[in-house]
Scaffold this motif. Structure first.
Motif, short mmCIF file in Angstrom:
data_model
loop_
_atom_site.label_atom_id
_atom_site.label_comp_id
_atom_site.label_asym_id
_atom_site.label_seq_id
_atom_site.Cartn_x
_atom_site.Cartn_y
_atom_site.Cartn_z
N PRO A 141 -1.29 5.72 2.24
CA PRO A 141 -2.68 5.27 2.15
C PRO A 141 -2.75 3.97 1.33
O PRO A 141 -2.11 3.86 0.29
N MET A 142 -3.53 2.99 1.83
CA MET A 142 -3.62 1.70 1.15
C MET A 142 -5.07 1.26 1.03
O MET A 142 -5.95 1.82 1.67
N HIS A 143 -5.26 0.25 0.21
CA HIS A 143 -6.60 -0.26 -0.09
C HIS A 143 -6.69 -1.76 0.18
O HIS A 143 -5.69 -2.41 0.44
N HIS A 144 -7.89 -2.28 0.08
CA HIS A 144 -8.19 -3.72 0.17
C HIS A 144 -7.73 -4.35 1.48
O HIS A 144 -7.33 -5.51 1.51
N GLY A 145 -7.71 -3.58 2.55
CA GLY A 145 -7.36 -4.13 3.85
C GLY A 145 -5.88 -4.38 4.06
O GLY A 145 -5.49 -4.93 5.09
N VAL A 146 -5.05 -3.99 3.12
CA VAL A 146 -3.60 -4.14 3.29
C VAL A 146 -3.13 -3.04 4.24
O VAL A 146 -3.43 -1.87 4.04
N ALA A 195 7.93 0.22 0.38
CA ALA A 195 7.48 1.47 0.99
C ALA A 195 8.46 2.60 0.70
O ALA A 195 8.06 3.75 0.48
N SER A 196 9.75 2.28 0.67
CA SER A 196 10.74 3.33 0.38
C SER A 196 10.54 3.88 -1.02
O SER A 196 10.64 5.09 -1.22
N ALA A 197 10.26 3.02 -1.99
CA ALA A 197 10.06 3.50 -3.36
C ALA A 197 8.86 4.44 -3.45
O ALA A 197 8.93 5.50 -4.07
N VAL A 198 7.78 4.08 -2.79
CA VAL A 198 6.58 4.92 -2.80
C VAL A 198 6.88 6.26 -2.10
O VAL A 198 6.58 7.33 -2.62
N ALA A 199 7.49 6.18 -0.92
CA ALA A 199 7.79 7.39 -0.15
C ALA A 199 8.79 8.28 -0.88
O ALA A 199 8.61 9.50 -0.93
#
Length: 190
Positions: free
Chosen positions: A165-170, A178-182
């Motif tokens: 999930p992302m914000h500000h239209g990104v 993305a790997s670090a977040v996942a």
């Protein structure tokens, strides 16, 4: 043994200027089979055609730090032993078990009890914090190449399609970010 040489000699040997003045040659061991690496693993990452060695190194570093037991690569990936990948990984390419996967890797992982989560920007994606993901006894996080992402056939072969999930239209992150977040979210066990 340790040998010394003038910088010009080292440049002739390697074909480029060495900023640290060191050169290392190592015996390259035979890589284990995917099945062997996954036998006792609970969380693995699969990289499909990630060609940038900086991204490969960063993914290995995140895998080591955030609880991923192994990294599996398709044949189209940059070599984790490329010097830039080693440097960016801070040496974790020598700590995290890794192997190249055969073409039928989805079926082989399924036979070992893994569920697969394709990281992809699709309308039918589940959120990264979906409890089914952390509750999976064995989970493989599948990440795709820079720009194009995962192949449609790869996504279709996976159990889940997952979106951060992302914000500000990104709409997306670099594959290493993305790997670090996942890995942080999915490396946790319920």
């Amino acid at each position: 043994p340790v040998y010394t040489a003038e910088p010009k000699v080292l440049e002739q040997l390697t074909g480029f200027a060495l900023t640290r003045g060191m050169l290392c040659a190592m015996h390259r061991r035979t890589l284990p089979a995917m099945e062997e690496i996954c036998r006792n693993a609970r969380r693995v990452a699969i990289l499909e055609n990630v060609v940038n060695p900086t991204n490969v190194g960063a993914i290995f570093r995140s895998a080591a730090a955030l609880g991923i037991d192994a990294v599996l690569l398709t044949s189209g990936c940059s070599n984790p032993l490329y010097r830039r990948a080693i440097r960016v990984s801070m040496g974790t390419v020598f700590q995290v078990p890794w192997a190249y996967v055969p073409e039928d890797w989805p079926a082989l992982l399924r036979a070992q009890g893994f569920r697969t989560a394709a990281m992809a920007l699709r309308d039918d994606s589940v959120r990264l914090d979906d409890p089914r993901l952390t509750q999976a006894e064995k989970l493989a996080v599948v990440m795709g190449t820079e720009g194009d992402g995962l192949a449609d056939a790869t996504i279709a072969a996976c159990d889940f399609t997952v979106r951060i999930p992302m914000h500000h239209g990104v709409d997306s992150l670099n594959v290493a970010a993305a790997s670090a977040v996942a890995f942080y979210q999915l490396g946790r066990r319920a």
